[in-house]
Write a protein that holds these residues in place. Sequence first.
Motif, mmCIF file in Angstrom:
data_model
loop_
_atom_site.group_PDB
_atom_site.id
_atom_site.type_symbol
_atom_site.label_atom_id
_atom_site.label_comp_id
_atom_site.label_asym_id
_atom_site.label_seq_id
_atom_site.Cartn_x
_atom_site.Cartn_y
_atom_site.Cartn_z
ATOM 1 N N ARG A 98 0.816 -1.225 0.000
ATOM 2 C CA ARG A 98 0.000 0.000 0.000
ATOM 3 C C ARG A 98 0.849 1.274 0.000
ATOM 4 O O ARG A 98 0.416 2.303 -0.505
ATOM 5 N N PRO A 113 -5.797 9.841 -0.290
ATOM 6 C CA PRO A 113 -5.931 10.295 1.101
ATOM 7 C C PRO A 113 -4.526 10.569 1.661
ATOM 8 O O PRO A 113 -3.556 9.925 1.233
ATOM 9 N N VAL A 136 -7.286 5.583 9.396
ATOM 10 C CA VAL A 136 -7.375 4.140 9.133
ATOM 11 C C VAL A 136 -5.960 3.561 9.140
ATOM 12 O O VAL A 136 -5.098 4.007 8.376
ATOM 13 N N LYS A 138 -3.613 0.426 8.354
ATOM 14 C CA LYS A 138 -3.681 -0.769 7.492
ATOM 15 C C LYS A 138 -2.322 -1.452 7.423
ATOM 16 O O LYS A 138 -1.286 -0.779 7.458
ATOM 17 N N GLY A 146 -11.304 -5.682 3.459
ATOM 18 C CA GLY A 146 -11.365 -5.009 4.761
ATOM 19 C C GLY A 146 -10.529 -5.683 5.841
ATOM 20 O O GLY A 146 -10.494 -5.227 6.983
ATOM 21 N N GLN A 149 -6.986 -4.180 8.563
ATOM 22 C CA GLN A 149 -7.120 -2.733 8.772
ATOM 23 C C GLN A 149 -8.112 -2.430 9.887
ATOM 24 O O GLN A 149 -8.968 -3.253 10.210
ATOM 25 N N GLU A 173 -3.702 6.078 7.156
ATOM 26 C CA GLU A 173 -4.342 6.963 6.181
ATOM 27 C C GLU A 173 -5.348 7.844 6.885
ATOM 28 O O GLU A 173 -6.043 7.373 7.806
ATOM 29 N N ALA A 174 -5.472 9.088 6.431
ATOM 30 C CA ALA A 174 -6.550 9.944 6.943
ATOM 31 C C ALA A 174 -7.878 9.282 6.584
ATOM 32 O O ALA A 174 -7.997 8.679 5.506
ATOM 33 N N PHE A 175 -8.840 9.353 7.481
ATOM 34 C CA PHE A 175 -10.164 8.793 7.194
ATOM 35 C C PHE A 175 -10.872 9.728 6.213
ATOM 36 O O PHE A 175 -10.961 10.929 6.452
ATOM 37 N N VAL A 176 -11.355 9.163 5.111
ATOM 38 C CA VAL A 176 -12.005 9.988 4.077
ATOM 39 C C VAL A 176 -13.525 9.913 4.243
ATOM 40 O O VAL A 176 -14.102 8.828 4.098
ATOM 41 N N PHE A 178 -16.084 9.963 2.491
ATOM 42 C CA PHE A 178 -16.432 9.983 1.067
ATOM 43 C C PHE A 178 -17.942 10.044 0.840
ATOM 44 O O PHE A 178 -18.730 9.608 1.672
ATOM 45 N N GLU A 181 -18.182 5.469 -3.133
ATOM 46 C CA GLU A 181 -17.014 4.685 -3.546
ATOM 47 C C GLU A 181 -17.231 4.287 -4.992
ATOM 48 O O GLU A 181 -18.322 3.809 -5.354
ATOM 49 N N HIS A 204 -20.184 -1.259 0.036
ATOM 50 C CA HIS A 204 -19.574 -2.316 0.860
ATOM 51 C C HIS A 204 -20.314 -2.435 2.180
ATOM 52 O O HIS A 204 -20.915 -1.479 2.661
ATOM 53 N N GLU A 244 -9.652 1.722 -7.609
ATOM 54 C CA GLU A 244 -10.720 2.029 -6.649
ATOM 55 C C GLU A 244 -10.552 3.458 -6.163
ATOM 56 O O GLU A 244 -9.439 3.886 -5.829
ATOM 57 N N PHE A 246 -12.361 7.101 -4.073
ATOM 58 C CA PHE A 246 -13.352 7.731 -3.194
ATOM 59 C C PHE A 246 -13.787 9.027 -3.856
ATOM 60 O O PHE A 246 -12.928 9.816 -4.286
ATOM 61 N N ASN A 255 -7.819 5.070 -3.918
ATOM 62 C CA ASN A 255 -7.634 4.204 -2.748
ATOM 63 C C ASN A 255 -6.626 3.104 -3.061
ATOM 64 O O ASN A 255 -5.584 3.009 -2.424
HETATM 65 P P1 AMP Z 1 -9.331 -1.268 1.158
HETATM 66 O O1 AMP Z 1 -8.909 -2.624 1.575
HETATM 67 O O2 AMP Z 1 -8.255 -0.236 1.221
HETATM 68 O O3 AMP Z 1 -10.041 -1.242 -0.170
HETATM 69 O O4 AMP Z 1 -10.450 -0.809 2.222
HETATM 70 C C1 AMP Z 1 -11.687 -1.505 2.375
HETATM 71 C C2 AMP Z 1 -12.802 -0.496 2.603
HETATM 72 O O5 AMP Z 1 -12.504 0.289 3.787
HETATM 73 C C3 AMP Z 1 -12.943 0.538 1.494
HETATM 74 O O6 AMP Z 1 -13.744 0.029 0.443
HETATM 75 C C4 AMP Z 1 -13.591 1.680 2.232
HETATM 76 O O7 AMP Z 1 -14.985 1.454 2.410
HETATM 77 C C5 AMP Z 1 -12.918 1.636 3.602
HETATM 78 N N1 AMP Z 1 -11.737 2.522 3.627
HETATM 79 C C6 AMP Z 1 -10.480 2.182 3.286
HETATM 80 N N2 AMP Z 1 -9.632 3.227 3.418
HETATM 81 C C7 AMP Z 1 -10.365 4.262 3.865
HETATM 82 C C8 AMP Z 1 -10.075 5.628 4.188
HETATM 83 N N3 AMP Z 1 -8.825 6.122 4.107
HETATM 84 N N4 AMP Z 1 -11.097 6.409 4.607
HETATM 85 C C9 AMP Z 1 -12.360 5.914 4.712
HETATM 86 N N5 AMP Z 1 -12.697 4.643 4.443
HETATM 87 C C10 AMP Z 1 -11.726 3.816 4.007
#
Ligand code: AMP
Length: 376
Positions: A98, A113, A136, A138, A146, A149, A173-176, A178, A181, A204, A244, A246, A255
């Motif tokens: 990542r 983000p 967040v 991760k 998911g 994380q 990561e800063a929480f977005v 959004f 998606e 999701h 992917e 936001f 993302n």
């Molecule tokens: P990912 O594995 O990075 O795709 O994350 C899985 C899900 O977590 C995403 O589809 C989002 O719904 C949520 N998510 C991941 N990163 C963030 C973020 N920085 N801010 C808000 N939601 C996030």
Amino acid sequence: MKIGILGGGQLAQMLAQAGAPLGMEFMFLCPSEEACAAPLGQHLCNDFDDATALDRLRRWADVATFEFENVPASVIEILAAHTRVYPPARALAVAQDRLREKQTFDSLEIPTPAYTAVDSQEQLSQAVGRLGLPAVLKTRTQGYDGKGQTVLKQQADLLSAWERLGGVPLILEAFVPFERELSIIAVRSAKGETRCYCLSENHHRDGILRLALSRCGDPLQDMAERYVQRLLQNLDYVGTLALELFQTEHGLLANEIAPRVHNSGHWSIEGAACSQFENHLRAVSGLPLGDTSLVQPAAMVNLIGRLPDLGALTAVPGAFPHIYGKSERAGRKLGHVTLTADGPAIDAEFQKRLASLLRLTGEMQLATTMERLSAA
Ligand code: AMP
């Protein structure tokens, strides 16, 4: 044309289904005895780094590809020394980390983000000081659906998050907050020809994709295409790739990428002139790319953990079930249903049918949203 695929799950299964009318044959290297693609080709039931199996695959196949993101990038490099392998090893290596992925977005001026690498508990509290909360945390590698994380809401969450995830390289990561998606799926040939599908709007729950809606004519399509084109060119990519995103009030933030066919593009089997699966095969085998345009608006509902009654699913007009043949298990993707619209637009009737499919799969909240939209 003989295609070797690393992985034997539903993505390999749908690749093989798309390749059959083109006269393609398939060999799957997959350590699972239950690989659901196995009936559609030869199955090498070995680990991905099994030297004998890799040798057999490369001798048999005209070209190799992968459907599984956690195949060691070193395995792709070994194969690539002897045979054509697409997408390139670098795309896989970028997607597997990542931090490297975010740095690649930065280098291509694709907004992301805010993020920072975290390798110790001290760095975690410094990173939280810089990015603020919520944020967040991760793992840099091995995360999917998911997993790997956690959301940090308050200072008190830092210790438990570190105890759960720490010890491996992390990224904060800063929480977005959004609005939506989205994902864009694109394909590039070895000659550098590229095509994009229309945006997917993705919903999701518990980190797992439940619903993807094709969004033709979305005002963000051009921006998404610009970003994904930069990635395809930079990675010298061949095959299908998903980006992917936001949607925020300031535009799109990237993302992650998936260097393969993607769950949010399954609607393209019925909804697009040429599916993401066929286009991946066309790209890796050197055929001209197919038309990515939408034939009719479509939505895809995942069947997760438990299969609904097939009679009830098929009773919904315009519904096309795809059952992967996997045994039921909580959180497991067992199949999906594509719903196609009768006309060129998503209308109240489509939303009503989509709501019934969502109810059948237990997605009550999304079903209620669709019912409200259809009544509006
Ligand atoms: P990912 O594995 O990075 O795709 O994350 C899985 C899900 O977590 C995403 O589809 C989002 O719904 C949520 N998510 C991941 N990163 C963030 C973020 N920085 N801010 C808000 N939601 C996030």
